[in-house]
Design a protein around this motif. Structure first.
Motif, PDB file in Angstrom:
ATOM      1  N   PHE A 128       0.837  -1.199   0.000  1.00 43.93           N
ATOM      2  CA  PHE A 128       0.000   0.000   0.000  1.00 43.93           C
ATOM      3  C   PHE A 128       0.877   1.255   0.000  1.00 43.93           C
ATOM      4  O   PHE A 128       0.658   2.188  -0.783  1.00 43.93           O
ATOM      5  N   ASP A 129       1.862   1.292   0.877  1.00 49.52           N
ATOM      6  CA  ASP A 129       2.757   2.454   0.947  1.00 49.52           C
ATOM      7  C   ASP A 129       3.532   2.631  -0.352  1.00 49.52           C
ATOM      8  O   ASP A 129       3.741   3.763  -0.813  1.00 49.52           O
ATOM      9  N   ASP A 130       3.955   1.537  -0.948  1.00 51.25           N
ATOM     10  CA  ASP A 130       4.652   1.623  -2.233  1.00 51.25           C
ATOM     11  C   ASP A 130       3.731   2.167  -3.320  1.00 51.25           C
ATOM     12  O   ASP A 130       4.168   2.914  -4.207  1.00 51.25           O
ATOM     13  N   TYR A 131       2.476   1.776  -3.242  1.00 51.73           N
ATOM     14  CA  TYR A 131       1.479   2.263  -4.197  1.00 51.73           C
ATOM     15  C   TYR A 131       1.362   3.789  -4.102  1.00 51.73           C
ATOM     16  O   TYR A 131       1.368   4.493  -5.113  1.00 51.73           O
ATOM     17  N   LEU A 132       1.260   4.305  -2.900  1.00 48.68           N
ATOM     18  CA  LEU A 132       1.193   5.752  -2.707  1.00 48.68           C
ATOM     19  C   LEU A 132       2.512   6.417  -3.074  1.00 48.68           C
ATOM     20  O   LEU A 132       2.525   7.524  -3.638  1.00 48.68           O
ATOM     21  N   ARG A 133       3.622   5.734  -2.771  1.00 50.15           N
ATOM     22  CA  ARG A 133       4.934   6.326  -3.016  1.00 50.15           C
ATOM     23  C   ARG A 133       5.178   6.544  -4.511  1.00 50.15           C
ATOM     24  O   ARG A 133       5.931   7.451  -4.885  1.00 50.15           O
ATOM     25  N   ALA A 134       4.564   5.742  -5.361  1.00 53.14           N
ATOM     26  CA  ALA A 134       4.726   5.927  -6.798  1.00 53.14           C
ATOM     27  C   ALA A 134       4.219   7.289  -7.251  1.00 53.14           C
ATOM     28  O   ALA A 134       4.679   7.831  -8.257  1.00 53.14           O
ATOM     29  N   ASP A 135       3.280   7.870  -6.509  1.00 50.26           N
ATOM     30  CA  ASP A 135       2.726   9.184  -6.853  1.00 50.26           C
ATOM     31  C   ASP A 135       3.274  10.302  -5.982  1.00 50.26           C
ATOM     32  O   ASP A 135       3.317  11.456  -6.404  1.00 50.26           O
ATOM     33  N   TYR A 136       3.693   9.969  -4.766  1.00 45.34           N
ATOM     34  CA  TYR A 136       4.090  10.997  -3.804  1.00 45.34           C
ATOM     35  C   TYR A 136       5.542  10.907  -3.349  1.00 45.34           C
ATOM     36  O   TYR A 136       6.003  11.782  -2.609  1.00 45.34           O
ATOM     37  N   GLY A 137       6.248   9.864  -3.746  1.00 43.24           N
ATOM     38  CA  GLY A 137       7.644   9.755  -3.348  1.00 43.24           C
ATOM     39  C   GLY A 137       7.805   9.756  -1.838  1.00 43.24           C
ATOM     40  O   GLY A 137       7.009   9.170  -1.095  1.00 43.24           O
ATOM     41  N   ASP A 138       8.812  10.446  -1.362  1.00 43.22           N
ATOM     42  CA  ASP A 138       9.102  10.474   0.075  1.00 43.22           C
ATOM     43  C   ASP A 138       8.091  11.277   0.882  1.00 43.22           C
ATOM     44  O   ASP A 138       8.126  11.244   2.126  1.00 43.22           O
ATOM     45  N   PHE A 139       7.188  11.984   0.210  1.00 47.40           N
ATOM     46  CA  PHE A 139       6.159  12.737   0.936  1.00 47.40           C
ATOM     47  C   PHE A 139       5.150  11.800   1.609  1.00 47.40           C
ATOM     48  O   PHE A 139       4.362  12.242   2.448  1.00 47.40           O
ATOM     49  N   VAL A 140       5.161  10.517   1.242  1.00 51.69           N
ATOM     50  CA  VAL A 140       4.249   9.561   1.882  1.00 51.69           C
ATOM     51  C   VAL A 140       4.463   9.548   3.388  1.00 51.69           C
ATOM     52  O   VAL A 140       3.499   9.521   4.170  1.00 51.69           O
ATOM     53  N   SER A 141       5.700   9.591   3.821  1.00 47.96           N
ATOM     54  CA  SER A 141       5.983   9.483   5.255  1.00 47.96           C
ATOM     55  C   SER A 141       5.547  10.714   6.035  1.00 47.96           C
ATOM     56  O   SER A 141       5.262  10.623   7.241  1.00 47.96           O
ATOM     57  N   THR A 142       5.475  11.866   5.388  1.00 50.96           N
ATOM     58  CA  THR A 142       5.077  13.081   6.104  1.00 50.96           C
ATOM     59  C   THR A 142       3.588  13.390   5.966  1.00 50.96           C
ATOM     60  O   THR A 142       2.970  13.916   6.890  1.00 50.96           O
ATOM     61  N   VAL A 143       3.001  13.034   4.824  1.00 48.79           N
ATOM     62  CA  VAL A 143       1.597  13.381   4.570  1.00 48.79           C
ATOM     63  C   VAL A 143       0.654  12.274   5.004  1.00 48.79           C
ATOM     64  O   VAL A 143      -0.426  12.536   5.553  1.00 48.79           O
ATOM     65  N   PHE A 144       1.040  11.021   4.774  1.00 51.35           N
ATOM     66  CA  PHE A 144       0.122   9.906   5.003  1.00 51.35           C
ATOM     67  C   PHE A 144       0.500   9.074   6.231  1.00 51.35           C
ATOM     68  O   PHE A 144       0.094   7.915   6.341  1.00 51.35           O
ATOM     69  N   ASN A 145       1.266   9.650   7.139  1.00 55.53           N
ATOM     70  CA  ASN A 145       1.556   8.915   8.370  1.00 55.53           C
ATOM     71  C   ASN A 145       0.315   8.908   9.265  1.00 55.53           C
ATOM     72  O   ASN A 145      -0.630   9.677   9.063  1.00 55.53           O
ATOM     73  N   LYS A 146       0.332   8.064  10.269  1.00 58.12           N
ATOM     74  CA  LYS A 146      -0.868   7.860  11.092  1.00 58.12           C
ATOM     75  C   LYS A 146      -1.288   9.127  11.823  1.00 58.12           C
ATOM     76  O   LYS A 146      -2.489   9.440  11.906  1.00 58.12           O
ATOM     77  N   THR A 147      -0.326   9.884  12.328  1.00 55.28           N
ATOM     78  CA  THR A 147      -0.670  11.105  13.057  1.00 55.28           C
ATOM     79  C   THR A 147      -1.339  12.122  12.146  1.00 55.28           C
ATOM     80  O   THR A 147      -2.359  12.733  12.510  1.00 55.28           O
ATOM     81  N   SER A 148      -0.800  12.308  10.950  1.00 56.55           N
ATOM     82  CA  SER A 148      -1.370  13.283  10.014  1.00 56.55           C
ATOM     83  C   SER A 148      -2.787  12.907   9.620  1.00 56.55           C
ATOM     84  O   SER A 148      -3.683  13.766   9.575  1.00 56.55           O
ATOM     85  N   ILE A 149      -3.005  11.628   9.326  1.00 57.32           N
ATOM     86  CA  ILE A 149      -4.331  11.191   8.884  1.00 57.32           C
ATOM     87  C   ILE A 149      -5.334  11.245  10.031  1.00 57.32           C
ATOM     88  O   ILE A 149      -6.484  11.687   9.861  1.00 57.32           O
TER      89      ILE A 149
END
Length: 698
Positions: free
Chosen positions: A154-175
């Protein structure tokens, strides 16, 4: 006379799209062929089983709104992320998610859900619960391991569109911060629903998903932005949710489905809220609300929407794309419902850099590049020049500042899918933690499933015992008892609106001919009635039995990829038609929408609301007939022989009808009918025309 279908209305260019696309394969097939195959299958079943399946097929089909899955080849090369393109293709990629038309019967792989409530009623059709000793599925620990592994995918799927921003935008605290809820109780309730699905799947309780899996269904309700206007249909956040969430839910043995049911220029209530079961279907786990632009600050509409969700057969979780529903959600949670709002999307957007000041914006991930400019998303130059990506469709309609571009849709969709993935993983962990109690027993068991279903039923009872909302808006003109029936009863809706499960299943026309579901709630081959007002037949005033005519009122855009699936069609009565007559609800609607409750639904209270086709920007054409013209002689309506004398407005388009003796037009049992009413219409206005959007009976 042959009824035209949406398939007939498609352009040659659309039908002749890439040979490997699902659209080409499905739209080119003869629907009668699949129906013949289904008939043959039914013919070889035992007589008793065949009769039972035939009797309840519309009910069972309505509960899922989908047919059996078939695999199709990708119609485009894969992106660098190795994601193939499905029928809708384009920016989101993802595996194809096509469904074949399985005709008009339930086959061995198309078994209805089981469990409590409506599911319990339908379990009598087959696929009922197995005992825990029959469990051949995974343990809770094994299932969690699969979910954790899927989270990496799932994270790799998002990373294909967002790169390293996945860890800052889609982390559990942010969501968790972006999606607010009154308390953790909403989380508990939504996770409980997920646990039920996981247990059902591992116990082998047949669902309506792929391979008999249980389904988890997300339905998007909303206005034009929610419908993805201005974009390709595959770029909507509904598609983004579906493609991402499938990865994790599939690992838990659940067939995740997201259905697009948003409609341009539409408020959430009263018509859509009261027609929810017809439009959204009767199997919904999460119901999304995106009507902020059309509802404005009128909370009475949201109260009606939420109460209809609470009265829905599957008691879905509410999610609102809004930042003003917090206080209402406190009340809803106290009344037994789960409720969230995506209120802090701006905090997610703020994590992305401004492309107009970035030294090399083109090097940013594709969903980040040219998304934020001068602190704003999409609409400031030079980002505005990159807002739309609709090739091969040339300049679709509705590309406006108030409609989201594809990057904003993707953010909303992936954020929503991440929330669900987080909760699913938490639910699996809680099932393991529960097993540490020696007295608790196994979580994957019939015993624990019964506990969870009992908790669901307790929350449902809490809802029905809760106080009726006092914020009623214009509905305050309606008697309290009458309005309570609409609010928490079982209204049956006969609606021309699209998209709609009832339209796609052939219930509205009464033919019961099912359309072909492609993916994400997009269908082809459904009946459209007459393709335009100009194509309507000549008036036959001497035949009073002619029903109001289902007619296309919204022109369709044509492109080899779908641009929209929401249309405001109507049932037309012209002055020159004289008297026109029909039965509402028809037999197909009565079978699917009333029998799932109880025999008591064979008699209704006789309260009837009618909604006319709204006029864009309030500008109605010459001869437009308003429902309240029953008071002035320009419109005559008779219901089971009783003339309508008054029409009380609930909003500018919807009215509750009254006779000289009051609101009720009787139980709807005349001539052996089951909560059904003979309605006659006659327009006497010079050049007049009545355009009925929905008839709602409770």
């Amino acid at each position: 006379m042959r009824i035209a279908t949406e398939k007939d209305a498609m352009s040659r260019k659309a039908v002749a799209s890439k040979a490997t696309s699902a659209l080409d394969r499905l739209s080119g097939q003869d629907p009668s062929h699949s129906r013949k195959q289904a008939f043959f299958i039914v013919a070889i079943l035992s007589v008793s089983a065949g009769i039972l399946l035939h009797k309840y097929e519309e009910v069972a089909e309505f509960l899922s709104g989908h047919e059996a899955d078939v695999e199709t080849k990708p119609d485009e090369p894969a992106q660098s992320s190795s994601r193939g393109y499905g029928f809708l293709g384009g920016l989101f990629g993802g595996d194809d998610n096509s469904y074949d038309d399985d005709g008009t019967s339930i086959d061995d792989d198309d078994v209805v859900p089981s469990g409590g409530g409506v599911r319990g009623f339908l379990s009598n059709l087959g696929g009922g619960p197995k005992s825990s000793s029959q469990n051949s599925g995974k343990s809770a620990t094994e299932m969690l391991q699969d979910i954790v592994a899927a989270r990496k995918e799932f994270d790799d799927y998002l990373r294909a569109d967002y790169g390293d921003f996945v860890s800052t935008v889609f982390n559990k605290t942010s969501i968790t911060t972006a999606f607010t809820r009154p308390s953790s109780l909403s989380d508990t309730r939504l996770k409980r629903r997920m646990k039920i699905k996981m247990i059902e799947g591992q116990l082998g309780i047949k669902g309506r998903g792929r391979g008999g899996q249980p389904t988890f269904t997300w339905v998007t309700g909303g206005h034009s932005a929610g419908a993805g206007h201005g974009n390709l249909l595959n770029q909507s956040y509904t598609v983004a949710i579906d493609r991402a969430a499938k990865i994790v839910f599939g690992a838990a043995g659940i067939d995740f489905r997201a259905n697009a049911r948003a409609m341009g220029g539409t408020t959430s209530a009263p018509e859509i809220a009261l027609c929810g079961e017809a439009i959204f279907g009767q199997d919904v786990d999460v119901l999304w609300w995106d009507y902020g632009m059309t509802d404005g600050r009128d909370n009475s509409k949201y109260f009606l929407w939420a109460n209809r969700a609470g009265s829905h057969p599957t008691f879905p979780t509410l999610m609102a794309y809004n930042d003003r529903k917090g206080e209402i959600h406190v009340q809803l949670e106290q009344a037994g419902q789960a409720a969230y709002q995506l209120s802090r999307i701006a905090a997610l957007r703020s994590q992305f850099p401004d492309s107009d000041t970035h030294p090399d914006a083109d090097s940013l991930p594709r969903a980040v590049a040219w998304y934020m400019c001068s602190g704003h998303h999409e609409n400031d130059m030079p980002c505005l020049a990159h807002k739309w990506a609709t090739d091969p469709c040339v300049k679709p309609r509705f590309q406006t500042s108030w409609h989201n571009g594809w990057k904003d849709h993707m953010l909303i969709g992936y954020a929503s899918a991440t929330l669900l993935a987080n909760l699913l993983e938490e639910a699996a962990k809680e099932m393991i933690q529960r097993e540490s109690d020696e007295d608790a027993g196994q979580s994957i068991s019939q015993e624990y499933l019964q506990v969870l279903n009992a908790q669901e039923e307790a929350d449902r009872k809490l809802f029905f015992n809760s106080t009726i909302p006092t914020d009623r808006g214009d509905s305050a003109k309606i008697d309290d008892g009458v309005w309570r029936s609409f609010l928490r009863g079982h209204p049956v809706c006969h609606s021309a609106r699209l998209p709609s499960d009832a339209r796609f299943l052939g219930l509205v026309t009464g033919s019961r001919i099912k359309s072909t579901h492609i993916e994400y709630g997009y269908h082809v081959g459904y009946e459209i009635g007459y393709p335009s007002e100009q194509a309507m037949p000549a008036a036959d005033p001497d035949n009073a039995a002619t029903p109001p005519v289902l007619t296309v009122m919204t022109p369709r855009q044509t492109c080899e990829l779908p641009l929209e699936n929401d249309f405001k069609d109507a049932f037309i009565v012209r002055r020159e038609d004289g008297w026109m007559t029909d039965i509402y609800p028809n037999d197909a609607e009565a079978d699917a929408l009333t029998q799932v409750y109880s025999d008591n639904e064979k008699e209704k209270k006789g309260y009837i609301m009618m909604c006319t086709l709204g006029c864009d920007w309030g500008k109605c054409p010459q001869g437009y007939c308003y429902m309240d013209e029953v008071k002035g002689g320009n419109l005559t309506i008779a219901i089971d022989g009783t003339e309508v004398k008054d029409a009380v407005p609930v909003n500018p388009d919807c009215y509750v009808l009254k006779s000289a003796s009051g609101y009720s037009f009787g139980p709807g049992t005349k001539d052996g009918r089951r909560g059904q009413y003979e309605m006659k219409f006659k327009v006497d206005k010079p050049g007049g025309k009545l355009q009925v959007s929905s008839v709602i009976v409770v």
